[in-house]
Design a protein around this motif. Structure first.
Motif, PDB file in Angstrom:
ATOM      1  N   UNK A  90       0.862  -1.173   0.000  1.00 34.71           N
ATOM      2  CA  UNK A  90       0.000   0.000   0.000  1.00 34.71           C
ATOM      3  C   UNK A  90       0.896   1.219   0.000  1.00 34.71           C
ATOM      4  N   UNK A  91       0.493   2.257  -0.730  1.00 35.84           N
ATOM      5  CA  UNK A  91       1.317   3.465  -0.832  1.00 35.84           C
ATOM      6  C   UNK A  91       0.954   4.427   0.285  1.00 35.84           C
ATOM      7  N   UNK A 100       8.888   7.724  -2.507  1.00 32.35           N
ATOM      8  CA  UNK A 100       7.742   6.835  -2.382  1.00 32.35           C
ATOM      9  C   UNK A 100       7.911   5.998  -1.124  1.00 32.35           C
ATOM     10  N   UNK A 101       6.856   5.940  -0.318  1.00 33.24           N
ATOM     11  CA  UNK A 101       6.877   5.142   0.896  1.00 33.24           C
ATOM     12  C   UNK A 101       5.746   4.128   0.782  1.00 33.24           C
ATOM     13  N   UNK A 102       6.125   2.863   0.921  1.00 33.33           N
ATOM     14  CA  UNK A 102       5.165   1.767   0.792  1.00 33.33           C
ATOM     15  C   UNK A 102       5.168   0.940   2.060  1.00 33.33           C
ATOM     16  N   UNK A 103       4.010   0.430   2.425  1.00 30.95           N
ATOM     17  CA  UNK A 103       3.937  -0.573   3.473  1.00 30.95           C
ATOM     18  C   UNK A 103       3.686  -1.893   2.782  1.00 30.95           C
ATOM     19  N   UNK A 169       6.556  -4.638   6.589  1.00 26.63           N
ATOM     20  CA  UNK A 169       7.720  -3.782   6.426  1.00 26.63           C
ATOM     21  C   UNK A 169       7.336  -2.488   5.713  1.00 26.63           C
ATOM     22  N   UNK A 170       8.177  -1.484   5.885  1.00 27.84           N
ATOM     23  CA  UNK A 170       8.026  -0.208   5.182  1.00 27.84           C
ATOM     24  C   UNK A 170       9.212  -0.080   4.228  1.00 27.84           C
TER      25      UNK A 170
END
Length: 178
Positions: A90-91, A100-103, A169-170
């Motif tokens: 998920x963004x 960009x940071x994603x989980x 995780x991120x």
């Protein structure tokens, strides 16, 4: 179903639905359905479409709003997963940002992709819970809860979950490429 920006990028490149489908190795019907928001394709299909269009994966879901501050509510995040939901991203950052940071979550015994992949970015992965095995080139690293791993994404890489519980995780990626 999620409406994507595939049509917009395809048209900007002067490509027909048939050309995009052929280059991505999918049917024209699938491209048409995805462009109309009728179906959600698999993570692998979206990766191939993004590669053909030469755009970061999540830019296909970009909002297009240029904001100096963006609040993304957990329930409003763009989500993409593999066909059997073994990996889900998920963004957490806005579309179009320079970072960009994603989980991510990866099911027990699953891998992020069948083979090692590379892209022109840098990544930093922080494990929130569980244990994540990160393969980068010929190196393998076991990352535990609270640990992080930084690497140059030009080097082919992938994630594995060799544990018995889902790993969360991120990932921070710059420039965006997922």
């Amino acid at each position: 179903m999620t409406v994507t920006r595939i049509r917009e990028y395809r048209n900007l490149r002067g490509m027909t639905v048939r050309q995009l489908a052929d280059r991505a190795g999918v049917s024209t019907g699938l491209i048409s359905q995805v462009e109309r928001g009728v179906t959600d394709p698999s993570l692998e299909t979206m990766r191939r479409i993004a590669e053909v269009l030469d755009v970061p994966l999540f830019s296909l879901f970009q909002d297009g709003d240029d904001q100096t501050v963006a609040v993304i509510r957990h329930d409003d995040r763009y989500r993409i997963s593999s066909p059997h939901h073994a990996i889900t991203y998920t963004r957490a950052s806005p579309g179009g940002a320079k970072l960009e940071v994603l989980e991510g979550s990866l099911e027990p015994g699953a891998v992020s992709s069948d083979s090692l992949r590379s892209h022109p970015s840098e990544e930093c992965v922080v494990v929130l819970s569980g244990r994540l095995t990160i393969e980068v080139g010929d190196q393998t690293h076991l990352i535990k809860t609270g640990d992080s791993c930084y690497f140059d994404s030009h080097i082919p890489h992938r994630f594995r979950n060799e544990g018995r519980t889902t790993v969360r995780f991120m990932i921070s990626v710059t420039p965006p490429s997922y």
